[in-house]
Enzyme design. Structure first.
Site, PDB file in Angstrom:
ATOM      1  N   LYS A  52      -0.675  -8.107  14.871  1.00 34.94           N
ATOM      2  CA  LYS A  52      -1.170  -6.128  14.493  1.00 34.94           C
ATOM      3  C   LYS A  52      -1.817  -5.771  15.533  1.00 34.94           C
ATOM      4  O   LYS A  52      -2.179  -4.977  15.849  1.00 34.94           O
ATOM      5  CB  LYS A  52      -1.097  -6.048  13.709  1.00 34.94           C
ATOM      6  N   TYR A 182      -0.921 -13.541  -4.927  1.00 36.39           N
ATOM      7  CA  TYR A 182      -0.492 -14.549  -4.063  1.00 36.39           C
ATOM      8  C   TYR A 182       0.332 -15.913  -4.335  1.00 36.39           C
ATOM      9  O   TYR A 182       0.900 -16.473  -3.226  1.00 36.39           O
ATOM     10  CB  TYR A 182      -2.333 -14.986  -3.762  1.00 36.39           C
TER      11      TYR A 182
END
Length: 302
Positions: A52, A182
């Site tokens: 990105k 996570y």
């Protein structure tokens, strides 16, 4: 005409060589993903930087465009694709661009990952969703959409691989206790390896996982850890060298492995691991998901 032995040697070399192979690496604008790209580009691979970052971060150098330039200076070919691994349209556009530019896909490295080492109380659902959408869903979706092209690569004898940057599947409570959200997201990537390795085995597509033994020093860890100067960490090159070894192996027989970077390189004869240390001679910090009982003491040289 080549002898039978020469033909077999040629086929083995051409299938495990990276020259002309096309590799998509998610999150490759910096860090471990970029290092893997540079290592493969050195051997003449076509690298697709799927990430990105189009403009420089104030404290994190590098964009998809500067990474592509570095790949080409190293000896490979490269394209930069703006990709959000959470979005199917974005991924498909990247794959379509890759096919137009390079004609196929031989290797997918699922490196993109989001991290928040927070406990249940302190993990807001926006961050939870981000980790699961990037880590687990992104890995699953990218693999799914690349599958037809990896099957074509296999049919052409080009040794196709999927490599996930994810930890060994281990359900020890200590790995979940302090950052369950996570850990779930990273173990989801590893579960993709477990199942896809079996599912894609008849197609001749290898699916493996690679994880570091120690902390790895990147611009992102530098940003998060402040002025530690990489103490206890190793450089990204240990991961790129290990990935290079794994992706060189024959996809028909080397699949379903949850590999640790040092183990991979030791098996190839590497003994000098000080070359990878950020601070040679210092202590080493084990990664979050490492069973230290299986290795020499981390508070001394290894």
């Amino acid at each position: 005409y080549l002898s039978y032995f020469a033909q077999i040697t040629y086929l083995l070399y051409s299938s495990t060589s990276f020259r002309g192979k096309t590799v998509i690496i998610t999150g490759a604008s910096r860090g471990i993903g970029k290092a893997i790209g540079l290592r493969l580009a050195k051997d003449g691979a076509n690298i697709v930087i799927a990430a990105k970052t189009t403009t420089p971060h104030p404290k994190l150098p590098g964009t998809i465009y500067t990474a592509a330039q570095e790949m080409e200076r190293t000896g490979g070919k490269a394209i930069a694709c703006v990709v959000d691994v959470r979005d199917q349209t974005s991924i498909q556009k990247c794959i379509d661009q890759t096919i137009v530019k390079f004609g196929g896909i031989d290797i997918l490295v699922n490196n993109a990952s989001a991290i928040a080492l927070t406990n249940t109380h302190d993990t807001d659902m926006k961050r939870y969703d981000l980790m699961h959408h990037v880590n687990t869903r992104g890995t699953y979706l990218f693999s799914k959409l690349c599958l037809p092209h990896l099957r074509e690569s296999a049919a052409r004898g080009r040794n196709p691989h999927i490599l996930n940057l994810s930890p060994p599947l281990d359900l020890k409570a200590e790995y979940f206790a302090n950052h369950v959200a996570y850990t779930m997201a990273k173990m989801g990537m590893s579960m993709c390896v477990l199942r896809m390795a079996e599912e894609f085995k008849p197609d001749g597509i290898a699916v493996n996982a690679l994880w570091p033994l120690t902390g790895i020093w990147t611009s992102a860890t530098d940003f998060m850890m402040g002025d530690s100067k990489g103490e206890g960490c190793r450089r990204v090159e240990i991961m790129s060298d290990a990935a290079h070894v794994m992706l060189s192996k024959m996809s028909g027989s080397y699949t379903g492995n949850f590999a640790i970077d040092e183990d991979v390189l030791r098996a190839e004869g590497t003994r000098n691991f000080e070359q990878y240390a950020v601070q040679p001679g210092g202590f080493l910090m084990p990664d979050l998901f490492i069973d230290t009982s299986k290795y020499e003491a981390f508070n001394s040289k290894i």
